[in-house]
Design a protein around this motif. Structure first.
Motif, short mmCIF file in Angstrom:
data_model
loop_
_atom_site.label_atom_id
_atom_site.label_comp_id
_atom_site.label_asym_id
_atom_site.label_seq_id
_atom_site.Cartn_x
_atom_site.Cartn_y
_atom_site.Cartn_z
N VAL A 54 57.17 184.02 25.41
CA VAL A 54 57.74 183.87 24.08
C VAL A 54 57.14 184.99 23.23
CG1 VAL A 54 57.96 182.37 22.07
CG2 VAL A 54 57.86 181.38 24.36
N HIS A 55 57.95 185.69 22.49
CA HIS A 55 57.47 186.81 21.66
C HIS A 55 56.75 187.85 22.51
CE1 HIS A 55 58.67 184.56 18.17
NE2 HIS A 55 57.88 183.56 18.51
N ASP A 56 57.25 188.12 23.68
CA ASP A 56 56.76 189.15 24.60
C ASP A 56 55.42 188.85 25.26
OD1 ASP A 56 59.04 190.67 24.33
OD2 ASP A 56 58.25 191.76 22.61
N TYR A 57 54.94 187.61 25.20
CA TYR A 57 53.73 187.27 25.96
C TYR A 57 53.69 185.76 26.18
CZ TYR A 57 51.75 185.65 21.56
OH TYR A 57 51.53 184.98 20.40
N ALA A 58 52.85 185.36 27.13
CA ALA A 58 52.62 183.94 27.41
C ALA A 58 51.18 183.81 27.90
CB ALA A 58 53.59 183.43 28.47
N LEU A 59 50.66 182.62 27.81
CA LEU A 59 49.30 182.36 28.28
C LEU A 59 49.37 181.58 29.59
CD1 LEU A 59 47.65 181.24 24.93
CD2 LEU A 59 47.50 183.48 26.04
N ASP A 60 48.43 181.89 30.49
CA ASP A 60 48.33 181.15 31.75
C ASP A 60 47.43 179.95 31.50
OD1 ASP A 60 47.89 180.17 34.26
OD2 ASP A 60 47.61 182.14 35.18
N PHE A 61 48.02 178.80 31.20
CA PHE A 61 47.25 177.61 30.85
C PHE A 61 46.48 177.04 32.04
CE2 PHE A 61 50.40 177.56 27.37
CZ PHE A 61 49.50 177.60 26.31
N ASP A 62 47.00 177.21 33.24
CA ASP A 62 46.26 176.73 34.42
C ASP A 62 44.94 177.47 34.56
OD1 ASP A 62 48.19 174.87 35.14
OD2 ASP A 62 49.29 176.32 36.37
N GLU A 63 44.98 178.77 34.38
CA GLU A 63 43.74 179.55 34.47
C GLU A 63 42.80 179.20 33.32
OE1 GLU A 63 42.21 184.13 34.38
OE2 GLU A 63 44.15 183.71 35.32
N ALA A 64 43.34 178.99 32.13
CA ALA A 64 42.52 178.61 30.98
C ALA A 64 41.86 177.27 31.22
CB ALA A 64 43.37 178.56 29.71
N ARG A 65 42.59 176.31 31.76
CA ARG A 65 42.05 174.99 32.06
C ARG A 65 40.90 175.09 33.07
NH1 ARG A 65 46.36 173.08 33.90
NH2 ARG A 65 47.24 172.49 31.90
#
Length: 109
Positions: free
Chosen positions: A81-92
């Motif tokens: 979204v808006h040219d980027y996303a976060l990897d929530f699995d890695e953050a978790r």
């Protein structure tokens, strides 16, 4: 934490735009040649060219819209979204690791 961004390099849409630019340049040359024929009095060419130009324009519009839709769906599939996303699995995973370290440090001290 990994930041997910759109693929680098030419996308389907940018490749299509480059192709479209080449086609438009070719069409410009054809229109200039057509203009010279019309100036010379050959009006039959005008009727054929007008119909062909309208059809080409319509197909190019459809192709561009399809490419834009595919690009949008590809970004949505990746969660961009808006040219980027976060990897929530890695953050978790990173947060769990840090909490485990804090627990071990608390138990040791």
């Amino acid at each position: 934490m990994t930041l997910i961004t759109p693929d680098d390099g030419p996308t389907g849409l940018s490749t299509s735009i480059t192709s479209l630019e080449r086609q438009l340049a070719d069409m410009k040359e054809d229109l200039e040649a057509l203009y010279l024929k019309i100036r010379a009095g050959d009006l039959d060419e005008l009727k054929n060219a007008t119909k062909a130009t309208a059809e080409i324009r319509q197909w190019l519009k459809i192709a561009i819209e399809a490419e834009a839709t595919l690009e949008k769906r590809n970004k949505q599939r990746k969660g961009i979204v808006h040219d980027y996303a976060l990897d929530f699995d890695e953050a978790r995973t990173a947060i769990e690791y840090r909490l485990d370290r804090l627990r071990r440090a608390r138990d040791a001290g």
